[in-house]
Design an enzyme around this catalytic site. Structure first.
Site, short mmCIF file in Angstrom:
data_model
loop_
_atom_site.label_atom_id
_atom_site.label_comp_id
_atom_site.label_asym_id
_atom_site.label_seq_id
_atom_site.Cartn_x
_atom_site.Cartn_y
_atom_site.Cartn_z
NE ARG A 110 -4.16 -1.44 0.35
CZ ARG A 110 -5.53 -1.07 0.85
NH1 ARG A 110 -5.37 0.10 1.49
NH2 ARG A 110 -6.32 -2.05 1.17
NE ARG A 143 -6.69 5.87 2.63
CZ ARG A 143 -7.34 4.82 2.84
NH1 ARG A 143 -8.48 4.98 3.28
NH2 ARG A 143 -6.99 3.49 3.06
NE ARG A 154 -9.08 8.40 -3.68
CZ ARG A 154 -10.35 8.50 -3.68
NH1 ARG A 154 -10.88 9.21 -4.35
NH2 ARG A 154 -11.05 7.90 -2.47
CG ASP A 178 -8.85 -2.51 -4.58
OD1 ASP A 178 -8.18 -1.86 -3.73
OD2 ASP A 178 -9.74 -3.43 -4.42
CE1 TYR A 232 -13.20 -6.84 1.23
CE2 TYR A 232 -11.55 -8.43 0.48
CZ TYR A 232 -12.00 -7.20 1.47
OH TYR A 232 -11.13 -6.64 2.41
O1 CP3 Z 1 0.22 -1.39 -2.49
C1 CP3 Z 1 -0.21 -0.31 -3.37
O2 CP3 Z 1 0.30 0.61 -3.26
C2 CP3 Z 1 -1.01 -0.91 -4.43
C3 CP3 Z 1 -2.28 -0.51 -4.53
C4 CP3 Z 1 -3.42 -1.41 -3.73
C5 CP3 Z 1 -4.47 -0.86 -3.11
N1 CP3 Z 1 -5.38 -1.92 -2.58
C6 CP3 Z 1 -4.83 0.58 -3.39
C7 CP3 Z 1 -6.16 1.00 -2.35
C8 CP3 Z 1 -3.12 -2.84 -3.36
C9 CP3 Z 1 -2.19 -3.65 -3.53
C10 CP3 Z 1 -4.48 -2.96 -2.70
C11 CP3 Z 1 -4.60 -4.33 -2.26
C12 CP3 Z 1 -5.93 -4.65 -1.42
N2 CP3 Z 1 -7.22 -4.25 -1.78
C13 CP3 Z 1 -6.24 -5.73 -0.25
C14 CP3 Z 1 -5.07 -6.53 -0.17
C15 CP3 Z 1 -4.17 -5.88 1.00
C16 CP3 Z 1 -4.78 -5.48 2.14
O3 CP3 Z 1 -4.41 -4.27 2.38
O4 CP3 Z 1 -5.54 -6.26 3.00
C17 CP3 Z 1 -7.66 -5.74 -0.01
C18 CP3 Z 1 -8.16 -6.34 1.24
C19 CP3 Z 1 -8.23 -4.57 -0.82
C20 CP3 Z 1 -9.48 -4.36 -0.69
C21 CP3 Z 1 -9.78 -2.66 -0.25
N3 CP3 Z 1 -9.55 -1.69 -1.13
C22 CP3 Z 1 -10.31 -2.12 1.06
C23 CP3 Z 1 -10.65 -3.22 2.02
C24 CP3 Z 1 -10.30 -0.87 0.92
C25 CP3 Z 1 -10.63 0.12 1.81
C26 CP3 Z 1 -9.89 0.25 3.05
C27 CP3 Z 1 -9.05 1.09 2.81
O5 CP3 Z 1 -7.59 0.95 2.99
O6 CP3 Z 1 -9.43 2.47 2.36
C28 CP3 Z 1 -9.78 -0.54 -0.46
C29 CP3 Z 1 -9.50 0.80 -1.06
C30 CP3 Z 1 -8.23 1.14 -1.46
N4 CP3 Z 1 -7.27 0.56 -2.10
C31 CP3 Z 1 -7.21 2.40 -1.16
C32 CP3 Z 1 -6.12 2.46 -1.82
C33 CP3 Z 1 -5.15 3.15 -1.64
C34 CP3 Z 1 -8.16 3.66 -0.29
C35 CP3 Z 1 -9.00 4.20 -1.26
C36 CP3 Z 1 -8.85 5.77 -1.33
O7 CP3 Z 1 -8.13 6.47 -1.85
O8 CP3 Z 1 -9.87 6.28 -0.68
#
Ligand code: CP3
Length: 362
Positions: free
Chosen positions: A32, A36, A45, A81, A157
């Site tokens: 990640r 943010r 964003r 994602d 999911y």
């Molecule tokens: O690693 C990176 O920088 C690449 C981008 C990446 C994102 N999500 C961007 C993201 C990766 C590799 C993921 C993987 C992901 N997504 C997982 C597995 C890893 C983990 O963290 O457990 C899961 C379960 C998801 C599903 C997901 N996407 C959730 C549960 C959420 C909401 C929770 C949160 O952190 O906000 C997201 C949204 C998300 N995916 C964001 C980002 C940067 C935040 C969205 C925003 O900008 O508002």
């Protein structure tokens, strides 16, 4: 540009560590890492929705490069994602403040049958395009990582429809309709294999499978459901020389099974002692496993000194050998950029790592 503190460029450093070959330090990146905690991410964003960023290669590339420009880590993961393929398989997704939601949940055999087998080269073209553009922008010496959700975590999911504590509906399906869950996992694995192949074809140096919710399963249920789908996926992928990193969380009880998944590298969280894991996997499989991890993301709330200590402690568990230094889960959104920088820089200090290795050998 060679990686700081290493005789190898970043790509060969990363690939050597994933293959278990000797390196003069462990490469480092953060799950990640585009997100943010970076003010430039928040600024972008404010103008574009999350899915718009994922689906617009120029924006995805810009966001993927932000952490590299700020912190110069050793690998760049493409911004996307794990739920993108769920949408491509026909389930609409919404990202709200409460996290992702999939209103059309999978509950019955007919729901699985309705899923669409998608062509990643066409229907999620934005992702290979973003990877290609990233490779071009970064040149031949920086590895670009692709990724996907592991079948079990994506199924969680698709069935529960959102992140739910314990994923009760997915667990209900496992026990009440095991054949439906098996078929769902099979369809996800089949589509994910093509999705990752497209990412390798676009230039990804390695891919990571995120199995964030593996730890919800008992070892028997993991072996009966999650593992066969992983094996189906990695067999279809035929990684050859291209590393597949398998991340699982809260999964100490599953890692000997995970070593049979066909993955190249096991990525673990902070609950795992990597020295003990390596010893037990050596006994179980007869080889020294490349590992990724595993600093607690909350350690980045500490002082620079304590962040450095956490990095040294993680490196001491492996001697820095066959180790990709990372966090044990994604970086938290309110971590100061300076603390993320302290983590990356501590990992890139070759002399200190050498000292850790020497201390371990002594
Ligand atoms: O690693 C990176 O920088 C690449 C981008 C990446 C994102 N999500 C961007 C993201 C990766 C590799 C993921 C993987 C992901 N997504 C997982 C597995 C890893 C983990 O963290 O457990 C899961 C379960 C998801 C599903 C997901 N996407 C959730 C549960 C959420 C909401 C929770 C949160 O952190 O906000 C997201 C949204 C998300 N995916 C964001 C980002 C940067 C935040 C969205 C925003 O900008 O508002």
């Amino acid at each position: 540009m060679p990686a700081p503190g290493s005789q190898f460029d970043r790509k060969s450093l990363f690939q050597r560590a994933c293959r278990g070959e000797s390196t003069d330090r462990a490469p480092v990146w953060m799950m990640r890492q585009a997100g943010r905690y970076l003010p430039e991410y928040r600024a972008l964003r404010a103008k574009h929705s999350f899915l718009e960023v994922c689906k617009t290669p120029a924006l995805a590339v810009e966001v993927s490069l932000q952490p590299f420009q700020a912190l110069a880590m050793d690998a760049v993961i493409v911004f996307s994602d794990i739920l993108v393929p769920a949408e491509a398989m026909g389930l609409p997704i919404h990202f709200g403040d409460g996290g992702p939601e999939l209103p059309e949940k999978i509950r019955r055999r007919e729901d699985v049958a309705r899923l669409h087998d998608f062509d990643p080269e066409r229907e999620t073209r934005f992702l290979p395009d973003a990877i290609q553009q990233l490779c071009r922008a970064l040149g031949p010496e920086v590895p670009v990582l692709g990724f996907a959700g592991a079948p079990w975590t994506l199924a969680c999911y698709m069935v529960d429809g959102a992140g739910r504590d314990g994923f009760p509906e997915t667990k209900r399906m496992l026990h009440a309709q095991p054949e439906v869950l098996r078929e769902l996992l099979r369809r996800i694995a089949q589509n994910t294999a093509r999705y990752l192949q497209a990412q390798f074809a676009a230039g990804a140096s390695a891919v990571q499978l995120f199995d964030t919710w593996a730890g919800e399963l008992s070892r028997d249920d993991y072996d009966a459901f999650a593992l066969p789908a992983l094996q189906q996926l990695t067999a279809a992928l035929r990684p050859g020389d291209s590393p597949v990193i398998y991340y699982s969380k809260a999964s100490s009880h599953l890692l000997e099974s995970a070593a049979r998944s066909g993955a190249t590298v096991l990525s673990v969280d902070w609950r795992v002692d990597m020295a003990e894991l390596r010893a037990s996997l050596l006994a179980a499989t007869g080889r020294e496993w490349p590992l990724q991890g595993n600093v607690d993301p909350h350690a980045l709330y500490g002082s620079e000194l304590s962040i450095r200590a956490a990095v040294q402690a993680a490196l001491a568990q492996t001697g820095g050998r066959a180790h990709v230094l990372n966090l044990g889960h994604g970086i938290l959104p309110d971590v100061p950029v300076e603390s993320a920088r302290a983590f990356i820089h501590a990992g890139q200090q070759r002399l200190e790592n050498a000292a850790v290795g020497a201390a371990e050998r002594a």
